[in-house]
Design a protein around this motif. Sequence first.
Motif, short mmCIF file in Angstrom:
data_model
loop_
_atom_site.label_atom_id
_atom_site.label_comp_id
_atom_site.label_asym_id
_atom_site.label_seq_id
_atom_site.Cartn_x
_atom_site.Cartn_y
_atom_site.Cartn_z
N ASP A 77 69.73 37.16 -59.19
CA ASP A 77 68.59 36.52 -59.86
C ASP A 77 67.58 35.99 -58.85
OD1 ASP A 77 67.38 35.37 -62.42
OD2 ASP A 77 67.55 33.59 -61.14
N THR A 78 68.06 35.22 -57.89
CA THR A 78 67.16 34.59 -56.92
C THR A 78 67.82 34.54 -55.56
OG1 THR A 78 66.15 33.24 -58.66
CG2 THR A 78 65.87 32.46 -56.40
N CYS A 79 67.05 34.81 -54.52
CA CYS A 79 67.53 34.72 -53.15
C CYS A 79 66.38 34.16 -52.32
CB CYS A 79 67.96 36.09 -52.65
SG CYS A 79 69.15 36.03 -51.33
N VAL A 80 66.61 32.98 -51.73
CA VAL A 80 65.58 32.24 -51.01
C VAL A 80 66.04 31.93 -49.61
CG1 VAL A 80 64.19 30.12 -51.05
CG2 VAL A 80 64.79 31.23 -53.18
N ALA A 81 65.14 32.05 -48.64
CA ALA A 81 65.42 31.71 -47.24
C ALA A 81 64.72 30.40 -46.91
CB ALA A 81 64.94 32.81 -46.32
N SER A 82 65.31 29.66 -45.98
CA SER A 82 64.76 28.37 -45.57
C SER A 82 65.06 28.15 -44.09
CB SER A 82 65.39 27.25 -46.40
OG SER A 82 65.05 25.98 -45.87
N PRO A 83 64.19 27.38 -43.40
CA PRO A 83 64.48 27.06 -42.00
C PRO A 83 65.52 25.95 -41.84
CG PRO A 83 62.37 26.13 -42.62
CD PRO A 83 62.86 26.94 -43.79
N THR A 110 60.82 23.19 -50.17
CA THR A 110 59.58 22.84 -49.48
C THR A 110 59.03 23.97 -48.63
OG1 THR A 110 60.32 20.55 -49.43
CG2 THR A 110 58.48 21.12 -48.00
N ARG A 111 59.78 24.40 -47.62
CA ARG A 111 59.34 25.49 -46.74
C ARG A 111 60.28 26.67 -46.94
NH1 ARG A 111 59.11 24.60 -40.78
NH2 ARG A 111 58.25 26.68 -40.84
N SER A 112 60.19 27.29 -48.06
CA SER A 112 61.10 28.39 -48.34
C SER A 112 60.33 29.70 -48.51
CB SER A 112 61.92 28.10 -49.60
OG SER A 112 61.07 28.02 -50.71
N TYR A 113 61.07 30.78 -48.45
CA TYR A 113 60.51 32.11 -48.62
C TYR A 113 61.40 32.86 -49.60
CZ TYR A 113 59.17 36.91 -47.58
OH TYR A 113 58.77 38.21 -47.68
N ALA A 114 60.80 33.30 -50.70
CA ALA A 114 61.56 33.99 -51.74
C ALA A 114 61.67 35.48 -51.41
CB ALA A 114 60.90 33.81 -53.10
N ILE A 115 62.88 35.97 -51.40
CA ILE A 115 63.14 37.39 -51.23
C ILE A 115 63.21 38.04 -52.61
CG2 ILE A 115 64.81 39.08 -50.36
CD1 ILE A 115 65.46 36.68 -48.27
N ILE A 116 63.90 37.36 -53.52
CA ILE A 116 63.99 37.73 -54.94
C ILE A 116 63.80 36.43 -55.73
CG2 ILE A 116 65.55 38.50 -56.79
CD1 ILE A 116 65.12 40.79 -55.19
N LYS A 117 63.00 36.47 -56.77
CA LYS A 117 62.83 35.27 -57.62
C LYS A 117 62.79 35.71 -59.07
CE LYS A 117 60.26 31.04 -58.04
NZ LYS A 117 59.18 30.23 -57.50
N PRO A 122 65.11 28.95 -34.61
CA PRO A 122 65.33 30.37 -34.90
C PRO A 122 66.28 30.62 -36.07
CG PRO A 122 66.47 29.75 -32.90
CD PRO A 122 65.64 28.57 -33.31
N GLU A 123 66.97 29.59 -36.55
CA GLU A 123 67.91 29.78 -37.65
C GLU A 123 67.17 29.96 -38.97
OE1 GLU A 123 68.24 26.83 -35.81
OE2 GLU A 123 69.87 27.46 -34.50
N VAL A 124 67.72 30.84 -39.80
CA VAL A 124 67.24 31.03 -41.17
C VAL A 124 68.45 30.94 -42.08
CG1 VAL A 124 66.17 32.64 -42.79
CG2 VAL A 124 65.28 32.45 -40.46
N TYR A 125 68.35 30.11 -43.10
CA TYR A 125 69.45 29.91 -44.04
C TYR A 125 69.10 30.63 -45.35
CZ TYR A 125 70.89 26.42 -40.70
OH TYR A 125 71.27 25.80 -39.54
N LEU A 126 70.10 31.18 -45.97
CA LEU A 126 69.91 31.98 -47.17
C LEU A 126 70.71 31.37 -48.32
CD1 LEU A 126 68.49 34.67 -47.90
CD2 LEU A 126 70.67 35.79 -47.46
#
Length: 116
Positions: free
Chosen positions: A28-34, A41-48, A82-86
């Motif tokens: 359904d949803t997959c979001v990356a965050s620093p 707040t500072r996230s990037y949606a891969i799937i929403k 450099p870390e990205v959390y999913l």
Amino acid sequence: PYYVGINQNLFLEASLHSSDRSLELFLDTCVASPTRHNFTTRSYAIIKNGCVKDPTYASYYSPHRHILRFKFNAFQFIRSNPEVYLQCQLVVCRAFDYSSRCYQGCLQRSKREASS
């Protein structure tokens, strides 16, 4: 942690461990965050809402309904560690239940008109 270079393909697989083979998975949803604590707040949606947002995303065939496979290109947030959390949200449905979330696919919300 899993280490991968920028722009390299990052392959993922999710599986449902259940003896009930009539269940299936839907991404359904997959979001990356620093950061690991804030995925808004500072996230990037891969799937929403089942809709692909990242142009490097691709889903892969799985011979089993309870296994989900996909990939996207690795990236890094600007001015960040450099870390990205999913964080991904998956839905479990009954196979062939055409009224379930798994069969609705991409849910785009219509924007409301702002009144003067």
